[in-house]
Design an enzyme around this catalytic site. Structure first.
Site, PDB file in Angstrom:
ATOM      1  N   ASN A   1      69.655  16.818 -24.036  1.00  8.80           N
ATOM      2  CA  ASN A   1      68.487  15.932 -23.987  1.00  8.80           C
ATOM      3  C   ASN A   1      68.285  15.339 -22.595  1.00  8.80           C
ATOM      4  OD1 ASN A   1      67.323  16.105 -26.527  1.00  8.80           O
ATOM      5  ND2 ASN A   1      68.572  14.471 -27.401  1.00  8.80           N
TER       6      ASN A   1
ATOM      7  N   ASP B   1      64.111  18.133 -29.657  1.00 11.63           N
ATOM      8  CA  ASP B   1      63.531  18.231 -31.002  1.00 11.63           C
ATOM      9  C   ASP B   1      63.248  19.679 -31.379  1.00 11.63           C
ATOM     10  OD1 ASP B   1      63.656  15.509 -31.135  1.00 11.63           O
ATOM     11  OD2 ASP B   1      61.513  15.154 -30.840  1.00 11.63           O
TER      12      ASP B   1
ATOM     13  N   GLU C   1      72.156  14.922 -34.365  1.00  8.04           N
ATOM     14  CA  GLU C   1      72.317  16.368 -34.194  1.00  8.04           C
ATOM     15  C   GLU C   1      73.359  16.937 -35.162  1.00  8.04           C
ATOM     16  OE1 GLU C   1      75.069  14.464 -31.080  1.00  8.04           O
ATOM     17  OE2 GLU C   1      73.202  14.002 -32.110  1.00  8.04           O
TER      18      GLU C   1
ATOM     19  N   ASP D   1      77.873  20.169 -36.029  1.00  8.81           N
ATOM     20  CA  ASP D   1      77.416  19.303 -34.943  1.00  8.81           C
ATOM     21  C   ASP D   1      77.021  20.164 -33.744  1.00  8.81           C
ATOM     22  OD1 ASP D   1      77.421  16.311 -33.981  1.00  8.81           O
ATOM     23  OD2 ASP D   1      78.298  17.469 -32.338  1.00  8.81           O
TER      24      ASP D   1
END
Length: 504
Positions: free
Chosen positions: A384, A393, A420, A376
């Site tokens: 983000n 991304d 993620e 993770d």
């Protein structure tokens, strides 16, 4: 005598490619080109199925190692001794013209597919090279060839590839890369043997396997229409075909089967091989002598992609083959889209579940451990929020790439599990091995140095990982493997992050 001796063979595609490279690099004037026979048994046993299969594989390999050299599969390997004698006699007249003579021989065989043992081909080559069409070939020429053959044999070059020997005894064996050739001629020491026969797929050409158990004579017209545009493989037996299907480098894009005798069992056998080995799609077509509607319908009923009549024009054969390859390309694209995550390029969640079931069954049969790493990205929501979703991304793509670099074996799998989170499946791997892979992943992701100012674990993006290793039994299930690895991951996230936790 020149400073370097090349032991080459007109009948050897690696020697042809070496000659072309030396010519392109203006090094031919520094060598004495001695023609020998790397495989003297060809003349004794004729062009058997095994020899022709090896011939096709050799041409395949040369295309991969020397893509700049034009080469096509010839119909056979002719006896080259008389051509060698002609070259030796020509050398005694004019060295430069004799080198041109060798070049013409190589092009006649390896580009045009002509028989260099034919008096007509030899006569034409002599004329084009500006040499007398009647050469004096005496016992001295025979003895000189035998001496060179003995010297080449005594040099210890056991493989059927060319060799270059320098005055100071340095030796370069096989088809070396241009930069290594240049270094060798500049005096660099080398103990490397370039095994040119190792396969290196030339991706500019599709690969077509032609299975003709009764010999390629009946299907040569079809092969002739395709040999300049495609890699051609000629498996001599179903066992040879199986090896090619198992090879990542030689795996064909299309399979053509000679329909002369017992074509239906052969077709079904080939399709069975493809399904068992790849679980994928390789178009299979029948090559038949007659335009037989009933036989064609039967072929389609049993899964053939096309029915090619031998006597058709070359353009039609190439068009039909092109359509089958386009069909394969479309099918491959759809299959890839179904299993690959569009953002990161690694396996998607659906493919992970499929691979997990398959590897669990395999580990159960072999009684070997199966490891799973759940990964993770730390504080990805904060990333983000600060840098935007486009940067997120891009970061996920780079992290997925780093994870694939950290996983070395071809049967290990990196999958995007969701958001993620990633999953890394490691067959036949114990806890210690899984920890080593996890450490490589942690270091490679950190080495990307993706800036993350809102992370509590540092100034760059990091990952937390949970590991579980199980040996399948009636006690455990694939679901439990995932559940335990996921629980270990959450322990890693709840403690320090940027760390690895192994399930008990």
């Amino acid at each position: 005598m020149s400073g370097y001796i090349v032991y080459g063979d007109l009948n050897c595609p690696y020697s042809y490619a070496l000659f072309e490279r030396l010519k392109a690099m203006d090094l031919l004037d520094q060598v004495e080109f001695r023609l020998v026979e790397h495989a003297q048994d060809i003349g004794l046993y004729g062009n058997t199925a095994d020899i022709l299969s090896e011939l096709a594989s050799d041409v395949f390999a040369v295309r991969g190692h020397a893509p700049e050299v034009p080469i096509s599969l010839p119909p056979e390997r002719p006896d080259s001794r008389f051509a060698n004698l002609c070259v030796l006699a020509a050398m005694q007249i004019d060295r430069e013209k004799a080198l041109n003579f060798i070049d013409l021989f190589y092009k006649a065989l390896w580009v045009d597919g002509q028989d260099i043992a034919s008096p007509t081909i030899i006569f034409d080559a002599l004329q084009k090279a500006g040499l007398p069409t009647e050469l004096s070939i005496d016992i001295d020429c025979e003895e000189q060839l035998d001496t060179w053959q003995d010297q080449w044999a005594a040099s210890g070059v056991s493989s059927r590839v060319p060799s270059i020997v320098a005055e100071d005894k340095r030796t370069l064996i096989g088809l070396a890369a241009p930069e290594d050739l240049q270094a060798f001629f500049e005096g660099a020491a080398t103990e490397i043997e370039y095994d040119s026969r190792e396969f290196c797929k030339y991706t500019d050409h599709h690969t077509i396997a032609v299975f003709a158990p009764n010999g390629i004579e009946t299907v040569w017209k079809t092969i002739d229409a395709l040999r300049a545009r495609y890699n051609i493989l000629l498996p001599a037996t179903l066992s040879d075909l199986r090896k090619q299907l198992l090879s990542q480098e030689q795996m064909p894009d299309l399979l053509l089967i000679d329909g002369s005798d017992e074509w239906l069992p052969t077709l079904l056998n080939c399709q069975n091989l493809v399904q068992k080995i790849h679980h994928g799609f390789i178009p299979t077509a029948l090559i038949n002598a007659d335009n037989d509607d009933q036989q064609e319908l039967q072929a389609y009923t049993h899964g053939a992609s096309d029915f090619i009549v031998r006597g058709r024009a070359e353009g039609i054969i190439r068009a039909r083959v092109g359509m089958m390859l386009e069909l394969k390309r479309s099918r491959d694209f759809l299959e890839r889209s179904a299993r690959i995550d569009g953002l990161t390029g690694v396996n998607n969640r659906r493919e992970f579940e499929k691979l997990l079931e398959m590897e669990w069954r395999r580990a159960s049969r072999s009684n070997l451990p199966l490891s799973l790493i759940m990964v993770d990205v730390d504080h990805f929501k904060a990333f983000n929020d600060l840098y935007g979703h486009l940067a997120g991304d891009s970061g996920l793509r780079r992290i997925a790439g780093a994870m694939e670099n950290a996983v070395n074996r071809s049967h290990d799998s990196v999958c995007r599990y969701g958001g993620e989170e990633f999953a890394v499946l490691l067959p036949e791997t114990d806890k210690a091995g899984a920890e080593l892979v996890a450490q490589r992943i942690r270091k490679q992701v950190q080495a990307l140095s993706i800036k993350h100012e809102r992370s509590s674990t540092g100034l760059v993006v990091t990952v937390s990982q949970g590991i579980c290793t199980l040996t399948p039994s009636t006690t455990y299930s694939p679901h439990e493997l995932v559940e335990r690895a996921d629980s270990a991951l959450y322990n890693a996230k709840d403690t320090a992050r940027n760390c690895i936790v192994v399930a008990a």
